[in-house]
Design an enzyme around this catalytic site. Structure first.
Site, PDB file in Angstrom:
ATOM      1  CB  SER A 141      -1.479  -0.204  -3.475  1.00 41.38           C
ATOM      2  OG  SER A 141      -1.883  -0.400  -2.125  1.00 41.38           O
ATOM      3  CE1 TYR A 154       3.021  -2.947  -2.406  1.00 43.62           C
ATOM      4  CE2 TYR A 154       1.450  -1.534  -1.265  1.00 43.62           C
ATOM      5  CZ  TYR A 154       1.717  -2.553  -2.163  1.00 43.62           C
ATOM      6  OH  TYR A 154       0.681  -3.179  -2.821  1.00 43.62           O
TER       7      TYR A 154
END
Length: 253
Positions: A141, A154
């Site tokens: 990401s 995350y």
């Protein structure tokens, strides 16, 4: 047909980026194993590929479980004869700071996003090394490179994926294995609306925030799938250990 006669396994292939990538890989000539926890959705994607003349199977698998990862690899090799490409795409996200992130939600994000990438790679690598070639693509990401708000677990998991990618690239390059990762920005997948709700935002307000990116919009799964295809095929033959950012300029802003 850039993946003609190749065999690929895509985790988290039941929706979003994984679905788009599995369909694109099949269109480009690959035989594809789709994995995921949602059997009905997985079979739907598999049927879409088969109806288009592609080759695909669905294997239900939870990437947090070593036995299920091993079985997915074994089923792929038994069915298609080998494994050339692994796309570690399965992921989950809950928006929390360190103060309000529960241990359960921390564990799930680390286990799915990071441990799952490790486990699938662990069982795919022996098959690739035996043949002296292979490609592993990990879905990280933009928040694996820079921090994000209310995304502590995350960010930790996706940052781990970036360095796991680099470490495996160093370890297995001499064995003919290329390992790279993709770092997407906000993409229109089923993951985004729940994120907006958990942040207390209306969908339109959420999209308006994304419009601040240099390209002024969120991405679509097919755009990330094209990046995965680039890393999977010979067009990227001299790339390994790279983190390819595909985020509409989000990390550049």
């Amino acid at each position: 047909m850039r993946l003609l006669n190749k065999v690929a396994l895509v985790t988290g292939a039941t929706s979003g980026i994984g679905e788009a990538t599995a369909i694109l890989f099949a269109k480009e000539g690959a035989s594809v194993t789709l994995t995921g926890r949602h059997q009905e959705r997985g079979r739907r994607v598999c049927d879409t590929i088969l109806r288009s003349g592609g080759k695909a199977i669905f294997v239900a698998a939870d990437v947090r479980k070593a036995d299920e990862c091993r079985q997915a690899i074994e089923r792929t090799v038994t069915t298609f004869g080998c494994l050339d490409i692994l796309f570690n795409n399965a992921g989950v996200f809950y928006p929390h700071t360190a103060l309000d992130c529960s241990e359960k939600e921390w564990d799930e994000q680390i286990d799915v996003n990071l441990k799952g990438t490790f486990l699938m790679s662990k069982f795919a690598l022996p098959e690739m090394l035996r043949r002296g070639s292979g490609v592993i693509i990990n879905n990280s990401s933009g928040w694996g490179i820079v921090g994000g708000d209310s995304a502590v677990a995350y960010c930790a998991s996706k940052g781990g994926v970036v360095l796991l990618t680099k470490a495996m690239a160093i370890d297995h390059g001499r064995g003919g294995i290329r390992v790279n990762c993709i770092c997407p920005g906000d993409v229109d997948t089923p993951m985004l609306p729940p994120d907006a709700r958990m942040r207390g935002l209306k969908w339109q307000d959420y999209l308006a925030g994304c419009a601040n990116r240099p390209l002024g919009r969120i991405g679509v799964p097919e755009e990330i799938a094209k990046a995965a295809l680039f890393l999977a095929c010979e067009d990227s033959s001299f790339m390994t250990g790279a983190a390819l950012v595909v985020d509409g300029g989000g990390t550049a802003d």
